[in-house]
Design a protein around this motif. Structure first.
Motif, PDB file in Angstrom:
ATOM      1  N   GLU A  70      -2.310  23.098 -30.776  1.00 39.38           N
ATOM      2  CA  GLU A  70      -1.842  23.981 -29.798  1.00 39.38           C
ATOM      3  C   GLU A  70      -2.247  23.862 -28.380  1.00 39.38           C
ATOM      4  O   GLU A  70      -2.199  24.716 -27.530  1.00 39.38           O
ATOM      5  CB  GLU A  70      -2.103  25.454 -30.035  1.00 39.38           C
ATOM      6  N   ASN A  71      -3.118  22.520 -28.041  1.00 39.13           N
ATOM      7  CA  ASN A  71      -3.617  22.391 -26.484  1.00 39.13           C
ATOM      8  C   ASN A  71      -4.345  23.414 -26.231  1.00 39.13           C
ATOM      9  O   ASN A  71      -4.433  23.796 -25.163  1.00 39.13           O
ATOM     10  CB  ASN A  71      -2.392  22.211 -25.608  1.00 39.13           C
ATOM     11  N   LEU A  72      -5.025  24.087 -27.190  1.00 43.49           N
ATOM     12  CA  LEU A  72      -6.271  25.398 -26.785  1.00 43.49           C
ATOM     13  C   LEU A  72      -7.763  24.652 -26.546  1.00 43.49           C
ATOM     14  O   LEU A  72      -7.886  23.446 -26.858  1.00 43.49           O
ATOM     15  CB  LEU A  72      -6.120  26.357 -27.733  1.00 43.49           C
ATOM     16  N   GLU A  86      -2.115  32.183 -28.694  1.00 41.04           N
ATOM     17  CA  GLU A  86      -1.385  31.146 -29.251  1.00 41.04           C
ATOM     18  C   GLU A  86      -1.890  30.288 -30.638  1.00 41.04           C
ATOM     19  O   GLU A  86      -1.082  29.498 -30.989  1.00 41.04           O
ATOM     20  CB  GLU A  86      -1.202  30.118 -27.893  1.00 41.04           C
ATOM     21  N   ARG A 115      -2.687  23.982 -20.259  1.00 45.86           N
ATOM     22  CA  ARG A 115      -1.642  24.993 -20.584  1.00 45.86           C
ATOM     23  C   ARG A 115      -1.426  24.975 -22.246  1.00 45.86           C
ATOM     24  O   ARG A 115      -1.161  23.820 -22.968  1.00 45.86           O
ATOM     25  CB  ARG A 115      -0.396  24.820 -19.882  1.00 45.86           C
ATOM     26  N   PHE A 144       0.320  24.976 -25.917  1.00 46.26           N
ATOM     27  CA  PHE A 144       1.542  24.261 -26.527  1.00 46.26           C
ATOM     28  C   PHE A 144       2.895  25.285 -26.310  1.00 46.26           C
ATOM     29  O   PHE A 144       2.815  26.434 -26.760  1.00 46.26           O
ATOM     30  CB  PHE A 144       1.357  23.770 -27.867  1.00 46.26           C
TER      31      PHE A 144
END
Lengths: 451, 339
Positions: A390-392, A416, B325, B327
């Protein structure tokens, strides 16, 4: 570039997403053994909460005689589905019962008369080309079909988006990225024709959509088999996706197949997609074309503590202990039992729990790998950042979680997180990131409800 | 209650990589460079490395034993800190220097700020800079005695070594003097030059770096951003760009000093570099600029150590401005609520 032999599917163009991990797959334990049909024992248990949403409401009373396929509980709200009996017999009791998730919900107990007398019309062939869209949706709803990948979201709601012309992809999730699980794989090999027919039925609801059956590249036999089945289908194709956890996550799969990205507050329909699990699509076929409600489930029994790992076609309501027995039981007493996969499954402390619509596997492990590494301090190695699909920044999210700083947690997009477990899997310091994030997300959601 | 099993929240599996295995791999990757240092500078270098490692481990042990008072898993991180510090010292230092340095690195820079994972700057470099300030003379005495028992072998290869490092030679060249005539690029690449124990051989350092990359311990982001930015900067502003030996000058700057050791092993230190991917690139670029400025404009021919510890301090800011940022999340509209 250079001429490639004609392929039924595109081998070069494998869909994927950023991040993800490669846990040990362990699929070889059970993937080459045919699914075994298992008849249940004397007592079957049907929890009223086998899906996301309001629990179903029993419509039978203690002492009633029920038939196989008969509806025993009805939907109690919009996000809710009915439940059907998987055997014929007598209703013995309706009482609060422990379920897989550890919560206690009402459950109907049925004593199996071992006659398996079907309810009238069960298994009758039906020509779905003569059905209207609404009739198909109603059948899916009445059959009690929910997302069988694990979440258990009622399928008829998925099939009823706001604008059905905005849907251009019907994606069948055949990636089965959870380690050890092979039930979807076996289903694709054994009931591939039903799967393809299920996609045809769904496509009847969406005139502008194409059907995509997404399969991870570690299942070449399934890719080959399904590609053969769809070679004459104009609207259905196979999409090979890269083997990586969590390729089967809805958002990641949509990205892999279509290149579109959705966040946690969007629905797949916002990206013009409807994603269904393999078993769900087969259940749709069973309900619409064969008048059979959802009352069976294919369960993988596997892990290093199981004598004979394989897949079982189980009637819902059967107890895990019976399925376990059919697989030969334990080699040695395991330290850990899991319902579901190793990445997102739930730990069990007892095997006297019924198989529900969403039970995908029973795994038993001699050693609990989470106990092998003691938890040490974070060294900020960034592996969780690399792994997060989730690109966190799980590391910062956990810092916020540890100081109970919900505001910071939300500011860095903590909500997210989909709790896929990749960060805990890769953490060299043995930190329980996912667990901590899960807790914080729950508490934030609860606080929102209070307001 | 006979059938109870362990229950915990998912996930239920872990990868095999642990903090300890990472530290072990970093130590393995440092072996070529430190072995070359010992080969080149002799037994004295070995003693410096050994003293540095031993005192670092001892300091950590004592701190954990008497201050933390909790048994914690042993991660081998003090070993790496000690080794890196030793590699950043000239072979000629008296042995109390690595002891003082290790104590400073472990006790002051690392443990006092909360131990592993909490230090705000690279402990080995922090200690090196502390030693440089306190004992400047001893720390820059790169002259190597060519007699005595300090040399086991390899003495011949460093014949004619002056007390100055190649970078100092280049910096102090008079106008018109040719670079290629005064330093040997091949010697710099293989490491037959003066300098601290672990920095001389570019080849040995690159070998270790390849091992770390293959094991996925480090990514290319920081080192490549660092080295590329630095190369562009010194080529343009170094004052040799339009001379015939401009590229020779550039190659010397890249191979010389602690750049390679710093870029591959010190700047990539997990604790003191940004955790965001974008931040790592920004960090590398800042390092390149700062090292270039110090080398070109400063008094010293070196600059890697100071550049790295300075940029270490900027890490929280870099992270703040390079948050990725999530997903599927679209850019926030102006004035819109964070969602």
């Amino acid at each position: 570039m250079f001429a490639l032999p004609a392929l039924r599917y595109d081998k070069m163009n494998k869909g994927t997403f950023k991040g993800g991990v490669h846990p040990y797959e362990g699929k070889e334990l059970s993937m080459d053994k045919p699914t075994v049909k298992l008849l249940p024992g004397k007592e079957l248990v049907y929890p009223m909460s086998q899906h996301i949403g309001a629990p179903s409401k029993p419509i039978v009373a203690v002492g009633d005689h029920v038939l196989m396929g008969q509806k025993i509980a009805e939907a109690s709200g919009f996000v809710s589905v009915p439940i059907s009996a998987s055997v014929s017999g007598t209703v013995k009791d309706i009482k609060p019962t422990l379920t897989v998730s550890g919560s206690i919900v009402d459950a109907i107990y049925i004593e199996n008369d071992e006659q398996y007398t079907p309810v009238e019309g069960l298994g009758e062939k039906r020509d779905y080309t003569k059905l209207s869209k609404q009739e198909i949706r109603d059948i899916v709803k009445e059959a009690g079909i929910v997302g069988m990948g694990g979440a258990g979201f009622p399928t008829f709601i998925k099939l009823t988006p706001k604008d059905e012309n905005a849907i251009d992809y019907i994606i069948v999730n055949g990636s089965e990225c959870e380690p050890y699980l092979t039930s979807d794989y076996r289903m694709m090999l054994e009931e591939g024709d039903k799967l393809v027919d299920g996609v045809r039925i769904i496509l009847r609801l969406f005139d502008k959509a194409q059907g995509v059956i997404a399969i991870e590249d570690n299942k070449p036999k399934a890719i080959e088999h399904i590609s053969e089945l769809v070679k004459n289908e104009e609207r259905i194709r196979v999409q090979v996706v890269r083997t990586k956890y969590p390729e089967g996550s809805e958002r990641q799969l949509i990205k892999a197949v279509t290149g579109r990205k959705i966040n946690s507050s969007m629905l797949p329909a916002d990206a013009g997609c409807i994603v269904n699990n393999v078993d769900t699509v087969i259940s749709i076929h069973m309900a619409v074309a064969e008048s059979t409600p959802l009352m069976r489930r294919v369960v993988t029994v596997s892990g290093d503590a199981i004598v004979n790992p394989q897949n079982f076609n189980v009637k819902t309501g059967t107890k895990y202990s019976e399925v376990l027995e059919a697989a030969g039981g334990f080699k040695v007493k395991p330290e850990k039992l899991i319902s579901g996969g190793t990445m997102m499954g739930m730990g069990l402390f007892d095997v006297n729990i019924p198989v529900t619509k969403t039970s995908s596997a029973l795994l038993a492990f001699i050693k609990d790998p989470m106990l092998l590494v003691p938890e040490g301090p974070c060294i900020r190695c960034g592996r969780c950042v690399e792994a997060c699909p989730e690109n966190l920044i799980p590391q910062m999210m956990m810092e916020a979680a540890e100081r109970f700083d919900d505001a910071s947690f939300e500011a860095i997009s903590g909500m997210e997180c989909m709790e896929c477990g990749s960060c805990t899997f890769v953490c060299p310091a043995g930190r329980k990131l996912t667990q901590s994030l899960k807790q914080t997300r729950r508490s934030i959601l609860d606080n929102r409800k209070k307001k | 209650m006979k059938d109870l099993y362990n229950v915990s929240a998912s996930p239920h599996v872990r990868s095999g990589v642990t903090t300890r295995s990472i530290m072990r791999d970093v130590a393995i990757a440092l072996i070529p460079a430190s072995a070359f240092g010992v080969y080149q500078f002799g037994f004295k270098a070995f003693l410096v490395l050994l003293t540095s490692i031993a005192s670092a481990c001892l300091c950590e042990f004592l701190w954990k034993r008497f201050v933390v008072k909790k048994s914690t898993p042993y991660e081998c991180s003090a070993l790496v800190t000690g080794l890196l510090l030793g590699m950043n010292l000239p072979a000629s230092v008296p042995l109390w220097i690595p002891i003082v340095g290790s104590a400073f690195a472990i006790l002051v820079v690392k443990e006092m700020f909360g131990g592993l994972g909490q230090n705000f700057m690279n402990p080995a470099l922090g200690a090196r800079c502390f030693l440089l300030i306190c004992f400047a003379g001893r720390m820059t005495a790169f002259a190597v005695e060519q007699s005595g028992s300090h040399f086991m072998n390899g003495a011949a290869s460093i014949d004619g070594l002056s007390s100055a490092t190649p970078l100092a030679v280049i910096k102090n060249l008079e106008a018109g003097q040719s670079i290629s005539a005064n330093v040997s690029l091949a010697d710099m690449f293989f490491g037959f030059t003066g300098g601290v124990i672990g920095e001389t051989s570019t080849l040995a350092i690159l070998l270790g770096a390849v091992y770390l990359l293959a094991k996925k311990i480090i990514s290319l982001r920081i080192p490549v951003a660092y080295i590329a930015t630095f190369a562009v900067f010194v080529y343009i502003f170094g004052g040799h760009a339009f001379e015939s030996d401009g590229f020779c000058y550039l190659a010397c700057e890249l191979c010389g000093g602690g750049l390679m050791l710093g870029a591959w092993f010190m700047a990539t230190d997990y604790v003191t570099s940004p955790i965001t991917k974008g931040g790592q690139i920004v960090f590398g670029i800042l390092l390149g600029l700062l090292t270039g400025i110090i080398r070109v404009c400063g008094n010293s021919a070196e600059g890697v150590s100071y550049a790295i510890i300075f940029c270490n301090l900027l890490v929280p800011f870099i992270e703040k401005f390079t948050m990725p940022r999530a997903f599927g999340v679209v850019k926030k509209k102006k004035g819109g609520a964070a969602k």
